[in-house]
Motif scaffolding. Structure first.
Motif, short mmCIF file in Angstrom:
data_model
loop_
_atom_site.label_atom_id
_atom_site.label_comp_id
_atom_site.label_asym_id
_atom_site.label_seq_id
_atom_site.Cartn_x
_atom_site.Cartn_y
_atom_site.Cartn_z
N ASP A 105 17.26 0.06 -1.17
CA ASP A 105 17.08 0.16 -2.53
C ASP A 105 18.29 0.57 -3.24
N LEU A 137 16.63 7.48 -4.40
CA LEU A 137 15.11 7.06 -3.96
C LEU A 137 15.45 6.83 -2.15
N ASP A 153 13.00 -2.32 -2.28
CA ASP A 153 12.99 -2.41 -4.00
C ASP A 153 12.77 -4.07 -3.97
N LEU A 158 8.47 -1.45 -2.32
CA LEU A 158 8.51 -0.02 -3.23
C LEU A 158 9.12 -0.30 -4.51
N THR A 159 8.42 -0.63 -5.60
CA THR A 159 9.08 -1.01 -6.71
C THR A 159 8.28 -0.43 -8.04
N THR A 160 8.79 -0.60 -9.16
CA THR A 160 8.34 -0.22 -10.42
C THR A 160 7.52 -1.68 -10.95
N LYS A 215 6.42 2.58 -8.00
CA LYS A 215 7.11 4.10 -8.23
C LYS A 215 6.71 4.33 -9.38
N PRO A 216 6.73 5.46 -9.81
CA PRO A 216 6.88 6.84 -8.50
C PRO A 216 5.89 7.05 -7.78
N PHE A 217 6.26 7.23 -6.47
CA PHE A 217 5.05 7.40 -5.56
C PHE A 217 5.04 8.81 -5.03
N MET A 252 3.22 6.64 0.60
CA MET A 252 4.25 5.86 1.27
C MET A 252 4.05 6.04 2.83
#
Length: 122
Positions: A9, A14, A53, A82-84, A105-107, A112
């Motif tokens: 990432d 993060l 990401d 793991l992403t927006t 995200k947000p998480f 996770m």
């Protein structure tokens, strides 16, 4: 022996949050700031899971996952994106590249870790 997870990432904060959560759960962590750096760190050692990401400079996450899956030692390594990104097209591209899970995200760290524990067998 603890399991090793590679986190990719471009956000240092993060990576720190994810690293703290994973180390707290007993995992070893390797960090990379983009796909190119992550590929350089995949040197044949056992990596049990990759968390990446999607949107990063130099090499985006989907391109990285495709490249990592071409390396024989990592062909079967599970990947969590793991992403927006929430778009259907991006998710489909991630799955096609080899991603097994998609965490937005947000998480919450617990969310996770639950995904991690499903993909890494004890």
């Amino acid at each position: 022996m603890s399991k090793t997870i590679l986190i990719v990432d471009d956000s240092m904060s993060l990576r720190q949050v994810v690293t703290i959560a994973l180390k707290g759960a007993g995992y070893d962590v390797i960090e990379a700031s983009d796909g190119q750096e992550a590929l350089r760190k995949l040197t044949g050692q056992k990596v049990h899971l990759i968390i990446s990401d999607v949107n990063m400079p130099n090499m985006d996450g989907i391109t990285f996952v495709k490249a990592a899956k071409q390396i024989p030692a990592y062909k079967f390594t599970p990947v969590i994106m793991l992403t927006t990104e929430t778009g259907v097209e991006k998710k489909a591209a991630g799955q096609a590249a080899g991603a097994k899970a998609w965490v937005v995200k947000p998480f919450q760290p617990a969310q996770m870790l639950a995904a991690v524990s499903k993909l890494i067998l004890p």
